[in-house]
Design a protein around this motif. Structure first.
Motif, PDB file in Angstrom:
ATOM      1  N   SER A  66       0.678  -1.241   0.008  1.00 26.32           N
ATOM      2  CA  SER A  66      -0.021  -0.030   0.253  1.00 26.32           C
ATOM      3  C   SER A  66       1.055   1.282   0.192  1.00 26.32           C
ATOM      4  N   VAL A  67       1.597   1.361  -1.044  1.00 23.79           N
ATOM      5  CA  VAL A  67       2.466   2.742  -1.185  1.00 23.79           C
ATOM      6  C   VAL A  67       1.694   3.817  -1.969  1.00 23.79           C
ATOM      7  N   SER A  68       2.217   4.861  -1.100  1.00 22.11           N
ATOM      8  CA  SER A  68       1.204   6.239  -1.663  1.00 22.11           C
ATOM      9  C   SER A  68       2.214   7.379  -1.886  1.00 22.11           C
ATOM     10  N   THR A  69       3.533   7.096  -1.532  1.00 18.28           N
ATOM     11  CA  THR A  69       4.278   8.246  -1.474  1.00 18.28           C
ATOM     12  C   THR A  69       5.791   7.612  -2.099  1.00 18.28           C
ATOM     13  N   GLN A  70       6.647   8.563  -2.517  1.00 12.89           N
ATOM     14  CA  GLN A  70       7.613   8.070  -3.209  1.00 12.89           C
ATOM     15  C   GLN A  70       8.930   9.315  -2.830  1.00 12.89           C
ATOM     16  N   ILE A  71       9.971   8.872  -2.158  1.00 12.82           N
ATOM     17  CA  ILE A  71      10.953   9.701  -1.427  1.00 12.82           C
ATOM     18  C   ILE A  71      12.233   9.548  -2.409  1.00 12.82           C
ATOM     19  N   TYR A  72      12.883  10.627  -2.817  1.00  9.78           N
ATOM     20  CA  TYR A  72      13.992  10.597  -3.631  1.00  9.78           C
ATOM     21  C   TYR A  72      15.256  11.152  -2.800  1.00  9.78           C
ATOM     22  N   MET A  73      16.407  10.713  -2.525  1.00  8.13           N
ATOM     23  CA  MET A  73      17.429  11.245  -1.589  1.00  8.13           C
ATOM     24  C   MET A  73      18.924  10.853  -2.268  1.00  8.13           C
ATOM     25  N   ARG A  74      19.651  11.739  -2.010  1.00  6.31           N
ATOM     26  CA  ARG A  74      21.100  11.379  -2.322  1.00  6.31           C
ATOM     27  C   ARG A  74      21.423   9.966  -2.073  1.00  6.31           C
ATOM     28  N   TYR A  75      22.313   9.269  -2.603  1.00  6.04           N
ATOM     29  CA  TYR A  75      22.417   7.723  -2.403  1.00  6.04           C
ATOM     30  C   TYR A  75      23.176   7.756  -1.059  1.00  6.04           C
ATOM     31  N   ASN A  76      22.796   6.794   0.015  1.00  5.21           N
ATOM     32  CA  ASN A  76      23.449   6.727   1.145  1.00  5.21           C
ATOM     33  C   ASN A  76      23.365   5.261   1.828  1.00  5.21           C
ATOM     34  N   THR A  77      24.526   4.503   1.865  1.00  5.80           N
ATOM     35  CA  THR A  77      24.237   3.092   2.018  1.00  5.80           C
ATOM     36  C   THR A  77      23.711   2.819   3.668  1.00  5.80           C
ATOM     37  N   ASP A  78      23.519   3.822   4.390  1.00  9.64           N
ATOM     38  CA  ASP A  78      23.128   3.406   5.492  1.00  9.64           C
ATOM     39  C   ASP A  78      21.682   3.575   5.661  1.00  9.64           C
ATOM     40  N   ILE A  79      20.890   3.979   4.667  1.00  5.93           N
ATOM     41  CA  ILE A  79      19.475   4.187   4.602  1.00  5.93           C
ATOM     42  C   ILE A  79      19.202   2.525   3.861  1.00  5.93           C
ATOM     43  N   VAL A  80      18.529   1.740   4.593  1.00  8.28           N
ATOM     44  CA  VAL A  80      18.074   0.336   4.104  1.00  8.28           C
ATOM     45  C   VAL A  80      16.864   0.150   4.457  1.00  8.28           C
ATOM     46  N   LYS A  81      16.293  -1.204   4.124  1.00 14.19           N
ATOM     47  CA  LYS A  81      14.816  -1.468   4.213  1.00 14.19           C
ATOM     48  C   LYS A  81      14.410  -1.222   5.884  1.00 14.19           C
ATOM     49  N   ASN A  82      13.239  -1.082   6.114  1.00 11.82           N
ATOM     50  CA  ASN A  82      12.783  -0.807   7.491  1.00 11.82           C
ATOM     51  C   ASN A  82      13.265   0.292   8.154  1.00 11.82           C
ATOM     52  N   CYS A  83      14.084   1.116   7.704  1.00 10.55           N
ATOM     53  CA  CYS A  83      14.340   2.548   8.131  1.00 10.55           C
ATOM     54  C   CYS A  83      13.191   3.405   8.285  1.00 10.55           C
ATOM     55  N   VAL A  84      13.050   4.419   9.151  1.00  5.21           N
ATOM     56  CA  VAL A  84      11.835   5.112   9.240  1.00  5.21           C
ATOM     57  C   VAL A  84      12.409   6.882   8.931  1.00  5.21           C
ATOM     58  N   ILE A  85      11.570   7.411   7.860  1.00  2.00           N
ATOM     59  CA  ILE A  85      11.710   8.653   7.384  1.00  2.00           C
ATOM     60  C   ILE A  85      10.682   9.291   8.120  1.00  2.00           C
ATOM     61  N   ASN A  86      10.878  10.545   8.849  1.00  2.00           N
ATOM     62  CA  ASN A  86      10.088  11.415   9.286  1.00  2.00           C
ATOM     63  C   ASN A  86      10.194  12.864   8.962  1.00  2.00           C
ATOM     64  N   PHE A  87       8.843  13.333   8.441  1.00  2.00           N
ATOM     65  CA  PHE A  87       8.930  14.551   7.943  1.00  2.00           C
ATOM     66  C   PHE A  87       7.395  15.101   8.051  1.00  2.00           C
ATOM     67  N   ARG A  88       7.333  16.321   8.825  1.00  2.00           N
ATOM     68  CA  ARG A  88       6.096  16.887   9.041  1.00  2.00           C
ATOM     69  C   ARG A  88       5.215  16.200   9.931  1.00  2.00           C
TER      70      ARG A  88
END
Length: 144
Positions: free
Chosen positions: A56-78
């Motif tokens: 159930s995906v409704s959002t897509q996030i683009y970032m600079r490449y970073n090997t520390d960001i992997v599956k099950n990380c949590v992105i917090n925004f607003r």
């Protein structure tokens, strides 16, 4: 993708095993850092493609490449939290990455019905031991 599109500041956390100070370990959310990102809602065709894969995906996030960001990380925004389902490295260039995320708190399909405290529950049709066999079983939950 141009760096000017990365116009949102997000905080990335992930659960890691940390020392609890008493001789043991515990899992706690640890902040990886704050990064610039582009957050975009998906179009209806993209939502349909992901729903075909039971995501159930409704959002897509683009970032600079970073090997520390992997599956099950949590992105917090607003005030919203997004859980990373997959990390895509377009063309394997290690320049930007596309994060497929699910908003935290989004209901998951195919979950059992909610049960209130007043309802006795048994799973997989096991009897409660009181000899009453007249109960109905729905979704593996027995209701009195």
């Amino acid at each position: 993708m141009f760096s000017g599109y990365l116009d949102k500041r997000v905080t990335v956390t992930k659960t890691q095993k940390v020392f609890d100070g008493r001789g043991g370990w515990t899992n706690k959310p640890v902040t990886i850092g704050q990064f610039w990102a582009s957050i975009e809602p998906l179009g209806i065709t993209q939502i349909a493609q992901y729903s075909a894969m039971d995501i159930s995906v409704s959002t897509q996030i683009y970032m600079r490449y970073n090997t520390d960001i992997v599956k099950n990380c949590v992105i917090n925004f607003r005030g919203k939290s997004y859980i990373v389902q997959d990390v895509v490295n377009p063309a394997y260039e290690d320049e930007y990455m596309e994060l497929v995320v699910v908003e935290s708190g989004t209901p998951v399909e195919n979950t059992p019905a909610l049960v209130t405290e007043s309802e006795k529950v048994t799973f997989a049709g096991k009897a409660t031991g009181d000899g009453d066999e007249s109960r109905k079983i729905y979704f593996g939950v027995t209701y009195d």
